[in-house]
Scaffold this motif. Structure first.
Motif, PDB file in Angstrom:
ATOM      1  N   ASN A  55       3.071 -15.138 -15.930  1.00 54.90           N
ATOM      2  CA  ASN A  55       2.727 -15.784 -14.697  1.00 54.90           C
ATOM      3  C   ASN A  55       3.651 -15.280 -13.705  1.00 54.90           C
ATOM      4  N   GLU A  56       3.820 -13.951 -13.589  1.00 59.24           N
ATOM      5  CA  GLU A  56       4.827 -13.429 -12.829  1.00 59.24           C
ATOM      6  C   GLU A  56       6.224 -13.601 -12.618  1.00 59.24           C
ATOM      7  N   LYS A  57       6.687 -14.415 -13.765  1.00 62.16           N
ATOM      8  CA  LYS A  57       8.020 -14.480 -14.178  1.00 62.16           C
ATOM      9  C   LYS A  57       8.530 -13.661 -15.040  1.00 62.16           C
ATOM     10  N   ASN A  58       9.967 -13.097 -14.819  1.00 60.04           N
ATOM     11  CA  ASN A  58      10.404 -11.888 -15.642  1.00 60.04           C
ATOM     12  C   ASN A  58      11.180 -12.801 -16.786  1.00 60.04           C
ATOM     13  N   LEU A  59      10.923 -12.415 -17.946  1.00 60.94           N
ATOM     14  CA  LEU A  59      11.241 -13.168 -19.060  1.00 60.94           C
ATOM     15  C   LEU A  59      12.591 -12.722 -19.645  1.00 60.94           C
ATOM     16  N   LEU A  60      12.901 -11.376 -19.303  1.00 55.66           N
ATOM     17  CA  LEU A  60      14.037 -10.651 -20.164  1.00 55.66           C
ATOM     18  C   LEU A  60      15.089  -9.984 -19.355  1.00 55.66           C
ATOM     19  N   ASP A  61      14.865 -10.165 -18.129  1.00 55.25           N
ATOM     20  CA  ASP A  61      15.735  -9.422 -17.269  1.00 55.25           C
ATOM     21  C   ASP A  61      17.016 -10.110 -16.555  1.00 55.25           C
ATOM     22  N   GLY A  62      16.907 -11.366 -16.688  1.00 49.33           N
ATOM     23  CA  GLY A  62      17.978 -12.304 -16.358  1.00 49.33           C
ATOM     24  C   GLY A  62      17.647 -12.790 -14.866  1.00 49.33           C
ATOM     25  N   ALA A  84      16.916 -15.609 -20.925  1.00 51.51           N
ATOM     26  CA  ALA A  84      17.353 -14.385 -21.740  1.00 51.51           C
ATOM     27  C   ALA A  84      17.487 -13.075 -21.080  1.00 51.51           C
ATOM     28  N   ASP A  85      18.921 -12.646 -21.171  1.00 53.62           N
ATOM     29  CA  ASP A  85      19.165 -11.537 -20.425  1.00 53.62           C
ATOM     30  C   ASP A  85      19.494 -10.211 -21.020  1.00 53.62           C
ATOM     31  N   ALA A  86      18.273  -9.631 -21.523  1.00 49.02           N
ATOM     32  CA  ALA A  86      18.337  -8.266 -22.333  1.00 49.02           C
ATOM     33  C   ALA A  86      19.116  -7.118 -21.670  1.00 49.02           C
ATOM     34  N   LYS A  87      18.632  -7.036 -20.116  1.00 44.43           N
ATOM     35  CA  LYS A  87      19.298  -5.894 -19.457  1.00 44.43           C
ATOM     36  C   LYS A  87      20.956  -6.007 -19.663  1.00 44.43           C
ATOM     37  N   ALA A  88      21.467  -7.098 -19.581  1.00 46.40           N
ATOM     38  CA  ALA A  88      22.799  -7.143 -19.688  1.00 46.40           C
ATOM     39  C   ALA A  88      23.411  -6.879 -21.101  1.00 46.40           C
ATOM     40  N   ALA A  89      22.296  -7.276 -22.354  1.00 44.84           N
ATOM     41  CA  ALA A  89      22.824  -7.084 -23.501  1.00 44.84           C
ATOM     42  C   ALA A  89      22.830  -5.526 -23.774  1.00 44.84           C
ATOM     43  N   ASN A 149       6.596 -16.924 -27.116  1.00 41.13           N
ATOM     44  CA  ASN A 149       6.075 -15.811 -28.002  1.00 41.13           C
ATOM     45  C   ASN A 149       6.238 -14.336 -27.606  1.00 41.13           C
ATOM     46  N   ILE A 150       5.697 -14.495 -26.307  1.00 43.46           N
ATOM     47  CA  ILE A 150       5.822 -13.186 -25.387  1.00 43.46           C
ATOM     48  C   ILE A 150       7.178 -12.475 -25.390  1.00 43.46           C
ATOM     49  N   ALA A 151       8.243 -13.384 -25.053  1.00 41.37           N
ATOM     50  CA  ALA A 151       9.467 -12.766 -24.903  1.00 41.37           C
ATOM     51  C   ALA A 151       9.785 -12.308 -26.502  1.00 41.37           C
ATOM     52  N   THR A 194      12.926   3.330 -22.721  1.00 41.39           N
ATOM     53  CA  THR A 194      11.833   2.532 -23.436  1.00 41.39           C
ATOM     54  C   THR A 194      12.123   1.126 -23.391  1.00 41.39           C
ATOM     55  N   ILE A 195      13.554   0.670 -23.611  1.00 42.98           N
ATOM     56  CA  ILE A 195      13.964  -0.383 -23.701  1.00 42.98           C
ATOM     57  C   ILE A 195      13.911  -1.033 -22.365  1.00 42.98           C
ATOM     58  N   ASN A 196      14.489  -0.417 -21.427  1.00 38.75           N
ATOM     59  CA  ASN A 196      14.608  -0.920 -20.000  1.00 38.75           C
ATOM     60  C   ASN A 196      13.072  -1.084 -19.578  1.00 38.75           C
ATOM     61  N   GLN A 197      12.157  -0.192 -19.806  1.00 35.37           N
ATOM     62  CA  GLN A 197      10.772  -0.423 -19.460  1.00 35.37           C
ATOM     63  C   GLN A 197      10.137  -1.657 -19.890  1.00 35.37           C
ATOM     64  N   THR A 198      10.573  -2.097 -21.194  1.00 34.03           N
ATOM     65  CA  THR A 198       9.945  -3.114 -21.889  1.00 34.03           C
ATOM     66  C   THR A 198      10.590  -4.331 -21.004  1.00 34.03           C
ATOM     67  N   ILE A 199      11.901  -4.476 -20.855  1.00 32.45           N
ATOM     68  CA  ILE A 199      12.505  -5.593 -20.298  1.00 32.45           C
ATOM     69  C   ILE A 199      11.738  -5.810 -18.899  1.00 32.45           C
ATOM     70  N   ASN A 200      11.817  -4.684 -18.048  1.00 35.01           N
ATOM     71  CA  ASN A 200      11.097  -5.010 -16.654  1.00 35.01           C
ATOM     72  C   ASN A 200       9.758  -5.374 -16.743  1.00 35.01           C
ATOM     73  N   GLN A 201       8.923  -5.079 -17.766  1.00 34.77           N
ATOM     74  CA  GLN A 201       7.502  -5.298 -17.767  1.00 34.77           C
ATOM     75  C   GLN A 201       7.102  -6.927 -18.326  1.00 34.77           C
ATOM     76  N   VAL A 202       8.249  -7.325 -19.169  1.00 31.66           N
ATOM     77  CA  VAL A 202       7.730  -8.505 -19.713  1.00 31.66           C
ATOM     78  C   VAL A 202       7.669  -9.655 -18.688  1.00 31.66           C
ATOM     79  N   GLN A 203       6.434 -10.193 -18.592  1.00 32.06           N
ATOM     80  CA  GLN A 203       6.596 -11.371 -17.574  1.00 32.06           C
ATOM     81  C   GLN A 203       5.519 -12.461 -18.142  1.00 32.06           C
TER      82      GLN A 203
END
Length: 270
Positions: A134-141, A160-165, A77-79, A123-132
């Motif tokens: 339990n300290e696990k990144n969810l969108l940066d691959g 989910a690798d939104a950074k590559a997307a 849900n967070i992702a 802003t998109i990159n900031q969102t990708i880097n901040q979405v975690q």
């Protein structure tokens, strides 16, 4: 001189044995009422206790699995919420791009639109880097696939690798000639993010279904375990009262037998 009646002695011993059995029944009924369980030790029912413990083990495993699943649903849900925000930012970029393709816009106008697009990408990159979670990144691959153990099996939240997307948007430029602006990079980013949201949605639905199955199964197992172990209070109270009445009668019988034996001895010496 020792005088003994074999008949009376046998009757007396038989009454004693029955009294002990009654006491055991009374103790068992009392324990059932105090613990709420009809099977407290293996001596009560070894098979029922073994089955009950196995059922309890399975139910606890499913309950723990449900907790695991709930964590997975939270992470998904967070992702998805973050991807929704990214989609909104892509919408802003698309609007600016459509404006920039208007031949009536000047180069300075397009420069302003380009600056706004670059801010949206940041802003998109900031969102990708901040979405975690339990300290696990969810969108940066960087985390890879996430395994969720459900208590009986495993399911996976795919990487989910939104950074590559959105990588091609780093060099996306609308500041030049409006006739030369291409939306290919933007369309690709939209498509990739949309696919990710669809994947996460399917995974969330699968996790929710597994959560419901786990809880229903654990509830049914707990009910089955209760039937094996839990005491029937009406029966336990009845046994308690019945053994009390029988015990009182047996005590009276013992007393009468002892008095009869004493009378017999007394008559023999008269």
């Amino acid at each position: 001189m020792k005088i003994q009646s074999n008949v009376n002695t046998a009757q007396y011993q038989n009454t004693i044995n029955k009294r002990k059995e009654t006491e055991e029944q009374q103790k068992k009924a009392s324990k059932e009422l105090s613990t709420g369980k009809k099977v407290n030790t293996a001596a009560d029912d070894a098979v029922a206790l073994s089955i009950s413990q196995q059922i309890m083990k399975e139910a606890k495993s499913l309950t723990t699995g449900s907790s695991n699943i709930s964590y997975g649903i939270d992470a998904a849900n967070i992702a998805d919420g973050a991807l929704s925000n990214i989609t909104d930012s892509l919408g802003d970029i698309e609007q600016n791009t459509v404006r920039a393709m208007n031949g009536l816009y000047s180069e300075s106008d397009r420069a302003i639109l380009q600056e706004a697009n670059e801010q949206s990408v940041a802003t998109i990159n900031q969102t990708i880097n901040q979405v975690q979670y339990n300290e696990k990144n969810l969108l940066d691959g960087s985390t890879g696939d996430i395994n969720i153990y459900t208590g009986t099996s495993s399911t996976t939240i795919q990487e989910a690798d939104a950074k590559a997307a959105i990588a091609d948007l780093e060099n996306f430029d609308v500041s030049g000639n409006g006739n030369n602006i291409s939306t290919d990079a933007l369309d690709k980013a939209y498509s990739s993010i949309s696919d990710m949201r669809s994947q996460i949605g399917a995974e969330t639905n699968g996790l929710s279904a597994a959560y419901n199955v786990n809880n229903n199964t654990a509830e049914n197992l707990t009910s089955a375990q209760a039937q094996k172990e839990d005491a029937d209070f009406y029966k336990s109270v009845t046994k308690m009262k019945s053994s009390g009445v029988v015990g009182a009668a047996q005590n009276m019988a013992l007393k009468n037998q002892m008095e009869s034996q004493e009378n017999l001895v007394s008559k023999m010496f008269q």
